[in-house]
Design a protein around this motif. Structure first.
Motif, PDB file in Angstrom:
ATOM      1  N   HIS A 148       0.834  -1.199   0.000  1.00 22.35           N
ATOM      2  CA  HIS A 148       0.000   0.000   0.000  1.00 22.35           C
ATOM      3  C   HIS A 148       0.869   1.249   0.000  1.00 22.35           C
ATOM      4  O   HIS A 148       1.999   1.239   0.456  1.00 22.35           O
ATOM      5  CB  HIS A 148      -0.909   0.014   1.239  1.00 22.35           C
ATOM      6  N   HIS A 150       0.607   5.630   0.922  1.00 22.13           N
ATOM      7  CA  HIS A 150       0.057   6.406   2.030  1.00 22.13           C
ATOM      8  C   HIS A 150      -0.387   7.776   1.552  1.00 22.13           C
ATOM      9  O   HIS A 150       0.352   8.461   0.868  1.00 22.13           O
ATOM     10  CB  HIS A 150       1.113   6.570   3.126  1.00 22.13           C
ATOM     11  N   GLU A 154       2.258   7.799   8.102  1.00 22.46           N
ATOM     12  CA  GLU A 154       1.931   6.587   8.844  1.00 22.46           C
ATOM     13  C   GLU A 154       3.084   6.305   9.809  1.00 22.46           C
ATOM     14  O   GLU A 154       4.221   6.222   9.412  1.00 22.46           O
ATOM     15  CB  GLU A 154       1.758   5.404   7.888  1.00 22.46           C
ATOM     16  N   HIS A 184       4.997   0.177   0.423  1.00 24.08           N
ATOM     17  CA  HIS A 184       5.721  -0.950   0.997  1.00 24.08           C
ATOM     18  C   HIS A 184       4.793  -2.132   1.289  1.00 24.08           C
ATOM     19  O   HIS A 184       3.574  -1.978   1.340  1.00 24.08           O
ATOM     20  CB  HIS A 184       6.511  -0.541   2.251  1.00 24.08           C
TER      21      HIS A 184
HETATM   22 ZN    ZN Z   1       2.367   1.441   5.457  1.00 23.54          ZN
END
Ligand code: ZN
Ligand code: ZN
Length: 220
Positions: A148, A150, A154, A184
């Motif tokens: 995913h 961002h 995060e 990542h």
């Molecule tokens: Zn992440």
């Protein structure tokens, strides 16, 4: 917990915002939890606390304006501000959660109400508001979280076990700071469940269609 085993720390920008009291509640919880586990960041935070009042008085500006940020760093660099860290708050032997998190959930691991979100992964949302949300994630050893990107920042703090992604390995006490530029796929290390405390200020952006639909349901 041996604080010397921590390799990944909070950024100065986060520590300064924490000291200035401008972080959302979700981020405050992750920062406070890391600070209680990490002598190095606690000492750094104490420096920002000491300098912060001076800068605010001198300039009357908000702490996070670029100018005062640079000025605060240069003040700290001249070392007159070095502050010995407070000792880490004691944790009972066998506890998984650092004390700020224990206070937040009213207990340790046993107080958490997990919800399965697929693939063997469980989560517990602790808090969400318009600014940011914070949750616990439990990932069985060897299992991957879908890759995913961002939409914002995060912060991931490891509380038990370890995970690895394309960038590095993160063990207990380590914190990973991810942002818009980063995609990542975290994979939990073999062995015990990896338990993380994660704060995000925008929904995660999953690459696959299915997780994006699931995201609406499970609120991560
Ligand atoms: Zn992440
Ligand atoms: Zn640290």
């Amino acid at each position: 917990m041996n604080t010397k085993e921590i390799n990944h720390h909070l950024t100065d920008a986060l520590l300064m915002a924490y000291s200035a009291g401008t972080l959302p509640e979700a981020f405050n919880l992750v920062v406070a939890s890391h600070l209680s586990m990490c002598d190095e960041c606690r000492a750094r935070a104490a420096e920002f606390d000491a300098v912060g009042g001076e800068v605010m008085e001198a300039t009357g500006e908000a702490m996070l304006e670029a100018d005062s940020f640079a000025r605060t760093l240069s003040l700290i660099a001249n070392d007159d501000w070095a502050v010995a860290p407070e000792p880490a708050p004691a944790r009972e032997r066998g506890d998984v959660f650092p004390s700020p998190l224990q206070a937040y959930v009213n207990g340790d691991l046993g107080a958490v109400k997990w919800r399965k979100i697929g693939g063997g992964v469980s989560q517990a949302v602790l808090h969400f508001d318009d600014e940011a949300n914070v949750r616990l994630l439990k990932i069985p050893g060897g299992v991957a979280v879908p890759d995913h990107g961002h939409g914002g920042t995060e912060l991931t703090l490891v509380l038990q076990g370890a995970f690895r992604d394309e960038h590095d390995r993160f063990g207990v006490g380590d914190v990973e700071v991810a942002n818009e530029d980063m995609t990542h796929t975290p994979v939990a290390a073999e062995g015990e469940d990896c338990i993380c405390l994660i704060a995000t200020d925008a929904p995660l952006q999953f690459s696959g269609l299915l997780p994006r639909i699931a995201q609406k349901v499970i609120r991560i």
